[in-house]
Scaffold this motif. Structure first.
Motif, PDB file in Angstrom:
ATOM      1  N   ARG A  26      34.679  38.508  42.384  1.00 19.03           N
ATOM      2  CA  ARG A  26      35.365  38.837  41.124  1.00 19.03           C
ATOM      3  C   ARG A  26      36.866  38.610  41.247  1.00 19.03           C
ATOM      4  NH1 ARG A  26      35.777  43.538  39.055  1.00 19.03           N
ATOM      5  NH2 ARG A  26      35.522  44.765  40.983  1.00 19.03           N
ATOM      6  N   TYR A  27      37.430  38.979  42.397  1.00 14.00           N
ATOM      7  CA  TYR A  27      38.872  38.824  42.606  1.00 14.00           C
ATOM      8  C   TYR A  27      39.261  37.342  42.548  1.00 14.00           C
ATOM      9  CZ  TYR A  27      43.429  38.978  44.944  1.00 14.00           C
ATOM     10  OH  TYR A  27      44.760  38.830  45.253  1.00 14.00           O
ATOM     11  N   GLN A  28      38.509  36.506  43.252  1.00  9.20           N
ATOM     12  CA  GLN A  28      38.831  35.077  43.270  1.00  9.20           C
ATOM     13  C   GLN A  28      38.694  34.462  41.879  1.00  9.20           C
ATOM     14  OE1 GLN A  28      36.082  34.147  46.569  1.00  9.20           O
ATOM     15  NE2 GLN A  28      37.826  33.219  47.617  1.00  9.20           N
ATOM     16  N   GLN A  29      37.633  34.853  41.147  1.00 10.09           N
ATOM     17  CA  GLN A  29      37.462  34.305  39.802  1.00 10.09           C
ATOM     18  C   GLN A  29      38.625  34.690  38.899  1.00 10.09           C
ATOM     19  OE1 GLN A  29      33.644  35.681  38.455  1.00 10.09           O
ATOM     20  NE2 GLN A  29      32.486  34.200  39.672  1.00 10.09           N
ATOM     21  N   SER A  30      39.123  35.944  39.035  1.00  5.86           N
ATOM     22  CA  SER A  30      40.236  36.398  38.205  1.00  5.86           C
ATOM     23  C   SER A  30      41.518  35.633  38.529  1.00  5.86           C
ATOM     24  CB  SER A  30      40.446  37.901  38.399  1.00  5.86           C
ATOM     25  OG  SER A  30      41.515  38.362  37.611  1.00  5.86           O
ATOM     26  N   ILE A  31      41.824  35.446  39.823  1.00  4.12           N
ATOM     27  CA  ILE A  31      43.025  34.705  40.228  1.00  4.12           C
ATOM     28  C   ILE A  31      42.940  33.266  39.766  1.00  4.12           C
ATOM     29  CG2 ILE A  31      44.280  33.787  42.226  1.00  4.12           C
ATOM     30  CD1 ILE A  31      44.955  36.654  41.702  1.00  4.12           C
ATOM     31  N   SER A  91      42.925  32.911  31.720  1.00  8.26           N
ATOM     32  CA  SER A  91      42.983  34.367  31.571  1.00  8.26           C
ATOM     33  C   SER A  91      44.215  34.892  32.296  1.00  8.26           C
ATOM     34  CB  SER A  91      41.717  35.017  32.154  1.00  8.26           C
ATOM     35  OG  SER A  91      41.612  34.716  33.531  1.00  8.26           O
ATOM     36  N   THR A  92      44.450  36.189  32.134  1.00 13.59           N
ATOM     37  CA  THR A  92      45.526  36.875  32.852  1.00 13.59           C
ATOM     38  C   THR A  92      44.896  37.837  33.847  1.00 13.59           C
ATOM     39  OG1 THR A  92      47.004  36.720  30.953  1.00 13.59           O
ATOM     40  CG2 THR A  92      47.534  38.370  32.628  1.00 13.59           C
ATOM     41  N   HIS A  93      45.387  37.791  35.075  1.00 11.42           N
ATOM     42  CA  HIS A  93      44.824  38.635  36.133  1.00 11.42           C
ATOM     43  C   HIS A  93      45.051  40.105  35.797  1.00 11.42           C
ATOM     44  CE1 HIS A  93      43.461  39.731  40.092  1.00 11.42           C
ATOM     45  NE2 HIS A  93      44.602  40.322  40.393  1.00 11.42           N
ATOM     46  N   ASN A  94      43.956  40.801  35.510  1.00 12.17           N
ATOM     47  CA  ASN A  94      43.999  42.228  35.189  1.00 12.17           C
ATOM     48  C   ASN A  94      42.663  42.796  35.663  1.00 12.17           C
ATOM     49  OD1 ASN A  94      44.335  44.770  34.204  1.00 12.17           O
ATOM     50  ND2 ASN A  94      44.424  44.191  32.048  1.00 12.17           N
ATOM     51  N   LEU A  95      42.650  43.308  36.894  1.00 10.36           N
ATOM     52  CA  LEU A  95      41.397  43.577  37.550  1.00 10.36           C
ATOM     53  C   LEU A  95      41.438  44.877  38.346  1.00 10.36           C
ATOM     54  CD1 LEU A  95      38.556  42.326  38.193  1.00 10.36           C
ATOM     55  CD2 LEU A  95      39.598  41.387  40.268  1.00 10.36           C
ATOM     56  N   GLU A  96      40.343  45.630  38.280  1.00 10.74           N
ATOM     57  CA  GLU A  96      40.159  46.776  39.159  1.00 10.74           C
ATOM     58  C   GLU A  96      39.179  46.378  40.251  1.00 10.74           C
ATOM     59  OE1 GLU A  96      38.826  50.032  36.795  1.00 10.74           O
ATOM     60  OE2 GLU A  96      40.795  50.494  35.990  1.00 10.74           O
ATOM     61  N   ASP A 123      45.108  45.890  39.564  1.00 15.42           N
ATOM     62  CA  ASP A 123      46.009  44.788  39.899  1.00 15.42           C
ATOM     63  C   ASP A 123      46.236  43.946  38.650  1.00 15.42           C
ATOM     64  OD1 ASP A 123      47.473  42.818  41.085  1.00 15.42           O
ATOM     65  OD2 ASP A 123      45.909  42.159  42.477  1.00 15.42           O
ATOM     66  N   ARG A 124      47.510  43.846  38.252  1.00 19.51           N
ATOM     67  CA  ARG A 124      47.874  43.012  37.103  1.00 19.51           C
ATOM     68  C   ARG A 124      48.922  42.007  37.546  1.00 19.51           C
ATOM     69  NH1 ARG A 124      48.441  47.881  32.605  1.00 19.51           N
ATOM     70  NH2 ARG A 124      46.195  48.225  32.308  1.00 19.51           N
TER      71      ARG A 124
END
Length: 362
Positions: free
Chosen positions: A81-86, A94-99, A114-115
């Motif tokens: 999930r982290y890699q997909q968000s980055i 998208s904008t990185h906004n992830l728990e 993390d935003r």
């Protein structure tokens, strides 16, 4: 992290000139529990603030970031999930906004929010990505606890509904069953009855619930039934009885299966009975028994008759046949033809009568 950003992401980014280097972050951010990180694509290096080091359980001077950024700290279950968000942020999707969870050096697990934002160089290539991180572990634990509680409540509700549906189905089955179903507590007070019970005695449910039922049947019938109930309680096991009750002047016979009802600790608190009307069957059994006795008497008479035939008729026939044969042997040549023919007819008649006796016995 050298993935190029698309032009469509400009409105979701800020220029590199607007960013303040991580090393200049104010102490207020650290006190607020906020960690900052950045990755400089031009320089090919990244770094984190002292607040970030504190969140990750690292020394103040150990927050230099490698090419993978914070990925090495991310819990294995959340890395995808982290890699997909980055990558979505770098591509402008998208904008990185992830728990996500991080695994600290002491092997403890914390939740971070993390935003991050991406800034582009003049040529449209990614220049820097800057993020802010805050520890949300307590909030996540509360959310997880609330979800688990909601799940348990939903599960309990579903089980309660399923139990209620099962009870309604069982109620419908018992109400339409021809058997008389009832439950009595240890002193004989009726606590449950089904439709066939009410129809048998011609009463309403409120007329019998919470009462002993002594007004429904005779004292003698009640005494027998209470004795059977007590046997079930004493032996703490299912038992079967034939019971008779006289209702509206008519005596009916029931085959009753009675068993104890026990609580969570195994103590008997009631007796449940299921009684099936076998009056017609008992009547048929009586008729069959009488018929069987008549049949046995008839068979005895037939046996006596056949014995009489066998004894009283066979013996004379054997005498006739024996005497005929004796005369033939005794007289021999002195026996003329006419006498021999007469003796032959006598023997043949006796043998024929013997065959008739055999056929009659058969």
């Amino acid at each position: 992290m050298t993935i190029h950003a698309q032009e469509s992401s400009v409105d979701a980014t800020i220029s590199s000139a607007e960013l303040t280097p991580v090393s200049w972050h104010l102490a207020a951010l650290e006190k607020a529990g906020i960690g900052l990180w950045e990755w400089d694509f031009t320089a090919g290096e990244g770094q984190g603030s002292r607040g970030l080091c504190k969140l990750l359980g690292l020394p103040d001077d150990a927050c230099a970031l490698g090419p993978d950024g914070l990925l090495s700290f991310v819990h294995p279950d959340d890395r995808n999930r982290y890699q997909q968000s980055i990558h979505g942020t770098l591509d402008g999707r998208s904008t990185h906004n992830l728990e996500y969870r991080v695994l600290l050096p002491d092997q403890s697990v914390r939740w971070l929010l993390d935003r991050a934002q991406l800034s582009l160089a003049e040529n449209g290539e990614p220049a820097k990505i800057v993020g802010a991180v805050i520890d949300v572990t307590e909030r996540k634990h509360e959310e997880i606890a609330r979800r688990e509680l909601a799940g348990k409540q939903a599960d309990r509700t579903a089980k309660a509904l399923a139990l209620q549906e099962t009870e309604h189905r069982l109620e419908a089955i018992l109400d339409h069953a021809p058997a008389v179903v009832y439950v009595k507590d240890l002193d004989g007070t009726i606590t449950l009855v089904k439709k066939a019970f009410l129809e048998l005695f011609g009463v309403e449910r409120e007329d019998v619930i919470g009462k002993l039922g002594t007004s429904l049947i005779s004292e003698e019938d009640m005494r027998v039934i209470r004795t059977h109930d007590q046997l079930v309680v004493d032996q703490n096991a299912p038992l079967q009885f034939e019971e008779q009750v006289t209702v509206h002047g008519e005596t009916r016979t029931y085959l009753s299966i009675k068993f104890p009802l026990t609580d969570a600790i195994g103590a008997t608190y009631a007796v449940c009975g299921i009684s099936t009307d076998i009056t017609d069957r008992k009547l048929a059994e009586g008729i069959l028994k009488d018929s069987s006795l008549d049949l046995h008497r008839a068979i005895d008479e037939i046996n006596q008759f056949t014995y009489s035939i066998s004894h009283n008729m066979r013996s004379p026939l054997r005498g006739v046949i024996g005497n005929v044969r004796f005369l033939r042997e005794e007289l021999g040549d002195r026996l003329d033809k006419a006498a021999d023919e007469r003796l032959g007819r006598m023997e043949a008649s006796a043998l024929t009568l013997g065959d008739l006796v055999d056929d009659l016995l058969s």
